[in-house]
Design an enzyme around this catalytic site. Structure first.
Site, PDB file in Angstrom:
ATOM      1  N   SER A 167      -1.227  -3.745   0.457  1.00 41.82           N
ATOM      2  CA  SER A 167      -2.156  -3.757  -0.667  1.00 41.82           C
ATOM      3  C   SER A 167      -3.341  -2.859  -0.303  1.00 41.82           C
ATOM      4  O   SER A 167      -4.389  -3.340   0.120  1.00 41.82           O
ATOM      5  CB  SER A 167      -2.613  -5.195  -0.939  1.00 41.82           C
ATOM      6  OG  SER A 167      -3.406  -5.260  -2.089  1.00 41.82           O
ATOM      7  N   GLY A 221      -2.227 -13.068   1.618  1.00 41.59           N
ATOM      8  CA  GLY A 221      -1.533 -13.323   0.348  1.00 41.59           C
ATOM      9  C   GLY A 221      -0.089 -12.852   0.364  1.00 41.59           C
ATOM     10  O   GLY A 221       0.804 -13.543  -0.129  1.00 41.59           O
ATOM     11  N   SER A 267      -8.090 -10.732  -2.979  1.00 45.28           N
ATOM     12  CA  SER A 267      -6.705 -11.101  -2.699  1.00 45.28           C
ATOM     13  C   SER A 267      -5.817 -10.860  -3.920  1.00 45.28           C
ATOM     14  O   SER A 267      -6.180 -10.119  -4.831  1.00 45.28           O
ATOM     15  CB  SER A 267      -6.646 -12.564  -2.243  1.00 45.28           C
ATOM     16  OG  SER A 267      -5.381 -12.873  -1.700  1.00 45.28           O
ATOM     17  N   CYS A 275      -8.428  -0.790  -3.287  1.00 43.00           N
ATOM     18  CA  CYS A 275      -8.284  -0.492  -4.718  1.00 43.00           C
ATOM     19  C   CYS A 275      -9.458   0.296  -5.295  1.00 43.00           C
ATOM     20  O   CYS A 275      -9.352   0.870  -6.372  1.00 43.00           O
ATOM     21  CB  CYS A 275      -8.115  -1.794  -5.503  1.00 43.00           C
ATOM     22  SG  CYS A 275      -9.563  -2.889  -5.412  1.00 43.00           S
ATOM     23  N   ILE A 304      -5.467   1.499  10.337  1.00 48.35           N
ATOM     24  CA  ILE A 304      -4.075   1.934  10.242  1.00 48.35           C
ATOM     25  C   ILE A 304      -3.906   3.323  10.844  1.00 48.35           C
ATOM     26  O   ILE A 304      -2.909   3.618  11.508  1.00 48.35           O
ATOM     27  CB  ILE A 304      -3.603   1.871   8.778  1.00 48.35           C
ATOM     28  CG1 ILE A 304      -3.462   0.405   8.361  1.00 48.35           C
ATOM     29  CG2 ILE A 304      -2.281   2.619   8.578  1.00 48.35           C
ATOM     30  CD1 ILE A 304      -3.239   0.168   6.893  1.00 48.35           C
TER      31      ILE A 304
END
Length: 404
Positions: free
Chosen positions: A76, A15, A385, A79, A57
């Site tokens: 992003s 995205g 996304s 969440c 990461i």
């Protein structure tokens, strides 16, 4: 001017990459990083020339980051630690570990990136992780601006309220003066137009949050996040909605600054039959569905459980537009099950297709999925996304004074 070298972290299905393309900035994604195998397949399908790192990461060393010599970070982060109706583990949630690693790495880079854009859920703005982020940005000398925005701000008929941060390594502040303020609109929008919105997004999320907290549910992982079972019976009109909710939905549908849903829908064809709600779902969840028509100018947020869970995961489409909801739902709980199913079936309710949700998210027609990705998987990936148009506009703001 040389193209920007962009690092895309938590790249998902791409995205952020798509938004970068849509912003028409001269840029190259030098690496995309994600551990989700299925999302990576979709990313490679759409951006085959981009180097894709299927690793954590935390597994990327400082030396490897330095070697990429990137000018911009798009990210992003997960969440789940910040959802207001989840457990709110914040920095103690293991899924936040990679984000904290980025904050640790950032000040130690040989060359700091000039630009950063971050997206997350509403709730991140009050988290400890956000505090750590702002402290790191200030230490490194970044100017930043925060936002809480929904696609409705751009006239897109879908509520998806999200937190965004844009930051630049530049001595000049952003041209829109809002230090320390989380903006709930784009800086170039007319305030009169904005006051209509699109407060509805906040209302949707607030009522959903309250009900889910009572049930200890997470909308991203399970059903029943926006059910109105606890609404007082005296306030029912039809379905399980209060007069205020009905009025708000009517107001949204009359907002001519927002497009109608039919602009985002696929043509009817034989394949659509698989998306119609089965009888069992109609009988069990009819009173809890958010039903919209092609002429509606609104839809609720589509979560990753859409198409699998019925309740609270996104709107469903009434394809029989000439049938009045009121006539179908009037006294529906008083009639036998067989007659109830007959009445509900006249609405011809179906799920939005993955392509239609992708359209609402701003993905272009040429964006697709490998054939092996199932419909359920497509819903899940799209639910995780973001809205491409919102991010593209923020990238334009972030890079507006590039080179000045």
């Amino acid at each position: 001017m040389a193209p920007l070298r962009v690092l895309e972290l938590y790249s998902g299905i791409g995205g952020m990459h798509q938004a970068l393309k849509d912003s028409c900035v001269s840029a190259e994604v030098v690496a995309a990083v994600d551990v989700n195998t299925l999302a990576n397949e979709v990313y490679k399908h759409n951006f085959p020339s981009t180097p894709l790192w299927a690793k954590t990461i935390e597994g990327i060393t400082l030396k490897e980051f330095d070697r990429l010599s990137f000018d911009m970070i798009l990210m992003s982060p997960p969440c789940q630690p910040f959802t207001r109706i989840g457990l709110q583990g914040d920095v103690s949630d293991p899924r936040t570990k990679s984000f904290l690693y980025i904050l640790d790495i950032l000040p130690r880079l040989q060359k700091l990136p000039k630009y950063i854009l971050l997206e997350n859920v509403k709730g991140f703005e009050s988290s400890s992780a956000r505090h750590e982020l702002l402290q790191t940005l200030q230490t490194c000398g970044f100017k930043y601006q925060e936002f809480l925005l929904s696609p409705t701000c751009l006239g897109i008929p879908n509520s998806r309220l999200r937190y965004f941060l844009i930051a630049k390594l530049h001595p000049t502040p952003f041209s829109f003066p809002s230090p320390g303020e989380v903006l709930t609109r784009f800086p170039d929008e007319d305030l009169k137009e904005l006051l209509k919105d699109k407060v509805a997004d906040s209302l949707d999320e607030a009522s959903s949050s309250l009900l889910c907290k009572e049930k200890n549910l997470d909308p991203s992982t399970g059903p029943d996040c926006s059910s109105k079972k606890n609404v007082a019976k005296g306030a029912f009109l039809f379905k399980l909605e209060t007069a205020e909710e009905m009025e708000r939905k009517c107001s949204q549908d009359n907002d001519s600054s927002v497009q109608v849903l039919k602009d985002f829908l696929e043509e009817d064809n034989e394949g659509m039959s698989q998306y119609f709600l089965p009888p069992k779902a109609l009988l069990r969840y009819a009173l809890l569905l958010d039903i919209v028509k092609p002429t509606s100018r609104r839809s609720t947020c589509f979560t990753k459980g859409y198409g699998h869970y019925v309740e609270g995961t996104g709107s469903v489409l009434q394809t029989a537009e000439d049938v009045q909801l009121e006539s179908v739902f009037k006294c529906i709980e008083m009639i036998p099950e067989e007659e109830k199913l007959m009445k509900l079936s006249t609405l011809k309710l179906r799920y939005f297709t993955p392509r239609e949700i992708a359209n609402l998210h701003g993905f272009p027609p040429e964006f697709g999925f490998p054939d092996k990705v199932t419909i359920k998987q497509r819903y899940r990936l799209l639910g995780n996304s973001l809205n491409v148009h919102v991010v593209a506009k923020l990238i334009s703001f972030l890079l507006g004074d590039r080179g000045s």
